[in-house]
Design a protein around this motif. Structure first.
Motif, PDB file in Angstrom:
ATOM      1  N   GLN A  14       0.826  -1.208   0.000  1.00  0.00           N
ATOM      2  CA  GLN A  14       0.000   0.000   0.000  1.00  0.00           C
ATOM      3  C   GLN A  14       0.865   1.265   0.000  1.00  0.00           C
ATOM      4  O   GLN A  14       0.427   2.333  -0.412  1.00  0.00           O
ATOM      5  CB  GLN A  14      -0.921   0.015   1.230  1.00  0.00           C
ATOM      6  CG  GLN A  14      -1.889  -1.155   1.297  1.00  0.00           C
ATOM      7  CD  GLN A  14      -2.900  -1.125   0.170  1.00  0.00           C
ATOM      8  OE1 GLN A  14      -3.428  -0.081  -0.157  1.00  0.00           O
ATOM      9  NE2 GLN A  14      -3.143  -2.281  -0.440  1.00  0.00           N
ATOM     10  N   ALA A  18      -6.275   7.624   5.971  1.00  0.00           N
ATOM     11  CA  ALA A  18      -6.968   6.667   5.105  1.00  0.00           C
ATOM     12  C   ALA A  18      -6.114   5.436   4.869  1.00  0.00           C
ATOM     13  O   ALA A  18      -6.619   4.306   4.810  1.00  0.00           O
ATOM     14  CB  ALA A  18      -7.317   7.329   3.770  1.00  0.00           C
ATOM     15  N   LEU A  19      -4.802   5.609   4.777  1.00  0.00           N
ATOM     16  CA  LEU A  19      -3.892   4.484   4.569  1.00  0.00           C
ATOM     17  C   LEU A  19      -3.880   3.580   5.789  1.00  0.00           C
ATOM     18  O   LEU A  19      -3.913   2.349   5.671  1.00  0.00           O
ATOM     19  CB  LEU A  19      -2.493   5.009   4.271  1.00  0.00           C
ATOM     20  CG  LEU A  19      -1.417   3.971   3.967  1.00  0.00           C
ATOM     21  CD1 LEU A  19      -1.805   3.123   2.756  1.00  0.00           C
ATOM     22  CD2 LEU A  19      -0.079   4.653   3.727  1.00  0.00           C
ATOM     23  N   ASP A  53      -2.906  11.869   3.500  1.00  0.00           N
ATOM     24  CA  ASP A  53      -3.192  10.500   3.067  1.00  0.00           C
ATOM     25  C   ASP A  53      -3.017   9.470   4.177  1.00  0.00           C
ATOM     26  O   ASP A  53      -3.488   8.338   4.043  1.00  0.00           O
ATOM     27  CB  ASP A  53      -2.270  10.116   1.904  1.00  0.00           C
ATOM     28  CG  ASP A  53      -2.575  10.896   0.640  1.00  0.00           C
ATOM     29  OD1 ASP A  53      -3.502  11.725   0.674  1.00  0.00           O
ATOM     30  OD2 ASP A  53      -1.886  10.669  -0.369  1.00  0.00           O
ATOM     31  N   ARG A 112      -7.984  -2.772   7.829  1.00  0.00           N
ATOM     32  CA  ARG A 112      -9.053  -3.584   7.246  1.00  0.00           C
ATOM     33  C   ARG A 112      -8.502  -4.780   6.478  1.00  0.00           C
ATOM     34  O   ARG A 112      -9.148  -5.830   6.400  1.00  0.00           O
ATOM     35  CB  ARG A 112      -9.925  -2.722   6.321  1.00  0.00           C
ATOM     36  CG  ARG A 112     -10.896  -1.829   7.084  1.00  0.00           C
ATOM     37  CD  ARG A 112     -11.877  -1.126   6.182  1.00  0.00           C
ATOM     38  NE  ARG A 112     -11.272   0.005   5.487  1.00  0.00           N
ATOM     39  CZ  ARG A 112     -11.028   0.032   4.186  1.00  0.00           C
ATOM     40  NH1 ARG A 112     -11.311  -1.017   3.442  1.00  0.00           N
ATOM     41  NH2 ARG A 112     -10.491   1.095   3.627  1.00  0.00           N
ATOM     42  N   VAL A 113      -7.312  -4.639   5.905  1.00  0.00           N
ATOM     43  CA  VAL A 113      -6.719  -5.727   5.142  1.00  0.00           C
ATOM     44  C   VAL A 113      -6.180  -6.826   6.062  1.00  0.00           C
ATOM     45  O   VAL A 113      -6.242  -8.013   5.727  1.00  0.00           O
ATOM     46  CB  VAL A 113      -5.591  -5.174   4.233  1.00  0.00           C
ATOM     47  CG1 VAL A 113      -4.737  -6.308   3.677  1.00  0.00           C
ATOM     48  CG2 VAL A 113      -6.195  -4.363   3.092  1.00  0.00           C
ATOM     49  N   ASP A 145      -6.280   3.210   7.951  1.00  0.00           N
ATOM     50  CA  ASP A 145      -7.575   2.521   7.994  1.00  0.00           C
ATOM     51  C   ASP A 145      -7.607   1.355   7.011  1.00  0.00           C
ATOM     52  O   ASP A 145      -8.100   0.267   7.329  1.00  0.00           O
ATOM     53  CB  ASP A 145      -8.694   3.524   7.661  1.00  0.00           C
ATOM     54  CG  ASP A 145     -10.069   2.873   7.700  1.00  0.00           C
ATOM     55  OD1 ASP A 145     -10.502   2.434   8.788  1.00  0.00           O
ATOM     56  OD2 ASP A 145     -10.710   2.791   6.632  1.00  0.00           O
ATOM     57  N   ALA A 146      -7.053   1.557   5.812  1.00  0.00           N
ATOM     58  CA  ALA A 146      -7.044   0.497   4.806  1.00  0.00           C
ATOM     59  C   ALA A 146      -6.214  -0.690   5.277  1.00  0.00           C
ATOM     60  O   ALA A 146      -6.610  -1.852   5.102  1.00  0.00           O
ATOM     61  CB  ALA A 146      -6.505   1.043   3.489  1.00  0.00           C
TER      62      ALA A 146
END
Length: 286
Positions: free
Chosen positions: A205, A222-223, A219, A229-230, A225-226
């Motif tokens: 990512q 949001a990074l 950024d 979730r992954v 959070d991603a």
């Protein structure tokens, strides 16, 4: 005529709070550091130089905050070179909490198990070990080499009690403990390769940004959070693939083995049924 009341006197504005000031010895004590460290941090531009008043250097609360930050990062395992990069990023506009949040999302533990301490007697009872103390010590040493146990004085700590319990259940079912440890050792390289592939998926990512550069401050949330979730999806993938592999392995090996045993039994039964029974010779009575 009634007299006009005089306006109440305006209270005097309280004087602005004076910033705390420290000598280098006082700063070291307040920030729980040492004079030697303070000098070293200044040489590395991690800490701003003091205000000079004659021959005395005067520090303030901004120096205290920076020293506490450095101590915090060192305690988390950062090197001074790492801290230099972080502080540079902060000075360029990054929010420290976002940066630490990114580091935590990528590098924090994937398991939430609480470590548990065991005595040698407890381990022997769990795994049903009935050998000599020397043989038990050898087995524990092998488990320590594999990272399944850590020595803590006269006791032992398991980072994953669930793994230890699974091994104990298999040992109680009759699987030799030495074979279990050998299986863990043999599979470790494969699991490391799987973990590397999944971690690469997560860390990739960051590849949207320049190498050796932090993402823009906007950024980072949001990074983070991603990535959070992954992470659990990676665990689902591992469990799903492991279940599939176990089903195939058990079908190919254990199923064939059981089929061979059943076939052998049927052959023996059929052979017995086809073998003629010799006639019994009756003895004549004299």
């Amino acid at each position: 005529m009634p007299r006009t009341p005089k306006p109440a006197p305006t209270p005097a504005t309280p004087p602005a709070a004076q910033p705390n000031e420290y000598t280098v010895d006082e700063l070291a004590r307040v920030a729980e550091s040492t004079v030697r460290n303070i000098r070293a941090y200044q040489d590395r531009d991690l800490l701003a130089p003091p205000e000079k008043r004659g021959r005395v250097g005067v520090y303030d609360d901004t120096h205290v905050s920076r020293l506490k930050l450095i101590n915090h990062l060192l305690a988390r395992g950062y090197t001074l070179a790492n801290i230099q990069d972080l502080i540079k990023a902060i000075d360029e506009g990054h929010d420290l909490r976002s940066i630490l949040g990114l580091e935590n999302a990528i590098g924090s533990r994937w398991s939430h198990e609480r470590p548990r301490k065991y005595s040698l007697v407890e381990l022997a009872k769990m795994f049903g070990v009935k050998g000599t103390p020397a043989s038990l010590t050898k087995t524990v040493s092998k488990a320590i080499e594999l990272g399944l146990l850590e020595r803590d004085g006269l006791s032992f700590v398991a980072r994953s009690p669930a793994t230890l319990n699974a091994g104990a259940t298999m040992a109680q079912a009759g699987i030799p403990l030495a074979d279990l440890l050998d299986a863990v050792h043999a599979s470790r390289a494969h699991f490391n390769a799987i973990a590397k592939s999944l971690v690469d998926l997560v860390v990739r990512q960051l590849d949207h940004y320049e190498a050796d550069a932090l993402p823009p401050p906007a950024d980072v949330p949001a990074l983070v959070d991603a990535i959070w979730r992954v992470r659990p999806l990676g665990m689902v993938l591992v469990e799903s693939e492991m279940n599939r592999a176990l089903e195939e392995a058990s079908g190919d090996y254990l199923g064939n083995r059981v089929a061979a045993i059943m076939s052998k039994k049927l052959e023996r039964k059929q052979a017995r049924s086809e073998t003629p029974v010799p006639a019994r010779i009756s003895k004549k009575k004299k």
